[in-house]
Scaffold this motif. Structure first.
Motif, PDB file in Angstrom:
ATOM      1  N   UNK A   1      49.040  29.220  44.449  1.00 42.31           N
ATOM      2  CA  UNK A   1      49.617  28.744  45.630  1.00 42.31           C
ATOM      3  C   UNK A   1      49.970  29.747  46.515  1.00 42.31           C
ATOM      4  N   UNK A   2      49.815  30.834  46.429  1.00 43.08           N
ATOM      5  CA  UNK A   2      50.492  32.038  47.075  1.00 43.08           C
ATOM      6  C   UNK A   2      49.816  31.769  48.515  1.00 43.08           C
ATOM      7  N   UNK A   3      50.688  31.714  49.658  1.00 37.26           N
ATOM      8  CA  UNK A   3      50.501  31.513  50.962  1.00 37.26           C
ATOM      9  C   UNK A   3      50.224  32.601  51.559  1.00 37.26           C
ATOM     10  N   UNK A   4      49.292  32.573  52.556  1.00 40.51           N
ATOM     11  CA  UNK A   4      48.395  33.985  53.531  1.00 40.51           C
ATOM     12  C   UNK A   4      49.005  33.549  54.874  1.00 40.51           C
ATOM     13  N   UNK A   5      49.887  34.266  55.335  1.00 41.20           N
ATOM     14  CA  UNK A   5      50.444  34.053  56.741  1.00 41.20           C
ATOM     15  C   UNK A   5      50.324  35.154  57.689  1.00 41.20           C
ATOM     16  N   UNK A   6      49.655  34.603  58.805  1.00 41.75           N
ATOM     17  CA  UNK A   6      49.525  35.854  59.759  1.00 41.75           C
ATOM     18  C   UNK A   6      50.555  35.679  60.940  1.00 41.75           C
TER      19      UNK A   6
ATOM     20  N   UNK B   1      42.486  40.969  59.731  1.00 38.74           N
ATOM     21  CA  UNK B   1      41.105  40.596  59.542  1.00 38.74           C
ATOM     22  C   UNK B   1      40.646  41.358  58.379  1.00 38.74           C
ATOM     23  N   UNK B   2      41.462  42.573  58.108  1.00 38.45           N
ATOM     24  CA  UNK B   2      41.217  43.290  56.744  1.00 38.45           C
ATOM     25  C   UNK B   2      41.684  42.738  55.538  1.00 38.45           C
ATOM     26  N   UNK B   3      42.662  41.892  55.679  1.00 40.45           N
ATOM     27  CA  UNK B   3      43.138  41.223  54.207  1.00 40.45           C
ATOM     28  C   UNK B   3      42.335  39.895  54.124  1.00 40.45           C
ATOM     29  N   UNK B   4      41.896  39.169  55.319  1.00 39.59           N
ATOM     30  CA  UNK B   4      41.111  38.035  55.382  1.00 39.59           C
ATOM     31  C   UNK B   4      39.953  38.344  54.746  1.00 39.59           C
ATOM     32  N   UNK B   5      39.066  39.532  55.236  1.00 40.41           N
ATOM     33  CA  UNK B   5      38.019  39.425  54.621  1.00 40.41           C
ATOM     34  C   UNK B   5      37.821  40.122  53.183  1.00 40.41           C
ATOM     35  N   UNK B   6      38.992  40.756  52.740  1.00 43.37           N
ATOM     36  CA  UNK B   6      39.113  41.201  51.292  1.00 43.37           C
ATOM     37  C   UNK B   6      39.223  39.760  50.381  1.00 43.37           C
ATOM     38  N   UNK B   7      40.105  38.980  50.750  1.00 39.96           N
ATOM     39  CA  UNK B   7      40.239  37.526  49.847  1.00 39.96           C
ATOM     40  C   UNK B   7      39.367  36.485  50.434  1.00 39.96           C
ATOM     41  N   UNK B   8      38.467  36.692  51.412  1.00 34.04           N
ATOM     42  CA  UNK B   8      37.701  35.632  52.041  1.00 34.04           C
ATOM     43  C   UNK B   8      38.435  34.457  52.073  1.00 34.04           C
TER      44      UNK B   8
ATOM     45  N   UNK C   1      48.418  43.022  48.837  1.00 29.74           N
ATOM     46  CA  UNK C   1      48.268  41.622  49.562  1.00 29.74           C
ATOM     47  C   UNK C   1      47.134  40.817  48.751  1.00 29.74           C
ATOM     48  N   UNK C   2      46.178  41.383  48.742  1.00 28.09           N
ATOM     49  CA  UNK C   2      44.980  40.779  48.136  1.00 28.09           C
ATOM     50  C   UNK C   2      45.150  40.105  47.034  1.00 28.09           C
ATOM     51  N   UNK C   3      45.664  41.014  46.008  1.00 27.19           N
ATOM     52  CA  UNK C   3      45.911  40.669  44.610  1.00 27.19           C
ATOM     53  C   UNK C   3      46.832  39.366  44.554  1.00 27.19           C
ATOM     54  N   UNK C   4      48.052  39.245  45.434  1.00 34.36           N
ATOM     55  CA  UNK C   4      49.000  38.318  45.426  1.00 34.36           C
ATOM     56  C   UNK C   4      48.182  36.890  45.783  1.00 34.36           C
ATOM     57  N   UNK C   5      47.545  37.181  47.082  1.00 32.80           N
ATOM     58  CA  UNK C   5      46.782  35.905  47.549  1.00 32.80           C
ATOM     59  C   UNK C   5      45.546  35.247  46.575  1.00 32.80           C
ATOM     60  N   UNK C   6      44.781  36.225  46.056  1.00 28.92           N
ATOM     61  CA  UNK C   6      44.053  35.797  44.960  1.00 28.92           C
ATOM     62  C   UNK C   6      44.497  35.339  43.683  1.00 28.92           C
ATOM     63  N   UNK C   7      45.365  35.920  43.318  1.00 30.30           N
ATOM     64  CA  UNK C   7      45.578  35.835  41.724  1.00 30.30           C
ATOM     65  C   UNK C   7      47.040  34.794  41.606  1.00 30.30           C
ATOM     66  N   UNK C   8      47.891  34.809  42.468  1.00 33.14           N
ATOM     67  CA  UNK C   8      49.127  34.154  42.429  1.00 33.14           C
ATOM     68  C   UNK C   8      49.070  32.735  42.518  1.00 33.14           C
TER      69      UNK C   8
END
Length: 299
Positions: free
Chosen positions: A177-182, A205-212, A168-175
């Motif tokens: 325009x990748x959307x992060x939806x909770x 919270x875990x994913x949010x913390x990882x991607x800031x 999840x972190x790699x997709x959000x950080x590196x792709x």
């Protein structure tokens, strides 16, 4: 502002002033797989009085179809159209925001999210399947991810692991325009009737913390679900009552969207928590359980 205890007069006035009741499920209708006492009688009475009933849950583990089956198993007749889950909200968010069908969705969550995404026509992967995957943190280990993922959806996930967090972190950080939806940020929930368990908020919270980065939240208390609900039914929020057991999701959701609010003490929130001086969220009314509506209306 102090909340009022539900009395016979208040119950009559409430029922007379609203056309629709929105019910949370966990802690209001059931706990785990056990029905809360008096629920069938309450729903039956409200339907008899011509009220529209809608079930709005932040629990994303099941799809609307699966929830409809759960209601049936518990002896309640509820249609799919009357159910709004945070898994459905996540799929609808992508649809309304014209998410490209060329892109994929990575899911940190369970079958409910995958099912709703597929029904909405999106290509998705992850879910329980990735709960079985492990990684070896060795010197030259490179973790590869799909560059065509355009959205990551995080919900309640009993199969949550390090693999999913990294994917999840790699997709959000590196792709781009990748959307992060909770689906929601509930810290805990009644996953069984015996006790509370960590909620989707812990995985988010875990994913949010990882991607800031903060996610887009589609479940309660976000008003997205209500906007969608209003498009589906011809109702006014001032003629609705949100019935829930959580102050920070259900009651706040009702208040954010202009509904009347009724807190029931059959789930997460206790009376001392409600009356604590530090609490800033006050429902219009509170009572022990939904069954009190029936008992009070019969007085």
């Amino acid at each position: 502002m102090a909340e009022g205890l539900l009395t016979a007069d208040a119950a009559r006035s409430l029922v007379g002033s609203v056309d629709a009741f929105l019910f949370d499920c966990d802690g209001v209708i059931w706990k785990g797989d056990e029905l809360i006492q008096g629920v069938p009688e309450t729903l039956e009475l409200l339907r008899k009085l011509g009220k529209k009933l809608v079930f709005v849950t932040n629990n994303s583990r099941k799809s609307r179809r699966q929830y409809s089956k759960k209601f049936k198993t518990l002896g309640l007749e509820v249609t799919e159209e009357e159910i709004f889950t945070s898994s459905f909200a996540a799929a609808m968010f992508l649809k309304l925001n014209k998410f490209s069908p060329e892109k994929k969705v990575y899911v940190v969550g369970e079958d409910g999210i995958l099912d709703e995404l597929k029904l909405a026509g999106f290509e998705c992967f992850g879910g329980p399947e990735d709960g079985k995957k492990n990684i070896m943190l060795e010197a030259n280990f490179y973790f590869d991810h799909d560059k065509s993922v355009g959205a990551v959806i995080v919900g309640l996930d009993q199969y949550f692991n390090y693999y999913k967090m990294q994917y999840a972190s790699l997709c959000i950080r590196e792709n781009p325009g990748c959307l992060f939806i909770a689906t929601n940020r509930d810290p805990t929930g009644h996953m069984t009737s015996a006790q509370e368990w960590p909620g989707a908020g812990t995985m988010v919270a875990a994913v949010s913390c990882s991607v800031q980065k903060e996610p887009i939240v589609v479940g309660k208390p976000s008003s997205f679900l209500m906007d969608f609900l209003l498009k589906s039914f011809n109702l006014e929020t001032s003629r609705m009552c949100m019935v829930g057991d959580r102050l920070d999701t259900d009651i706040l959701f009702g208040q954010n969207t202009g509904c009347k609010t009724l807190l029931v003490l059959s789930g997460v929130t206790t009376l001392p928590e409600l009356q604590d001086a530090s609490n800033t969220i006050h429902p219009d009314l509170y009572t022990n359980s939904v069954y009190d509506l029936v008992k009070l209306l019969q007085q």
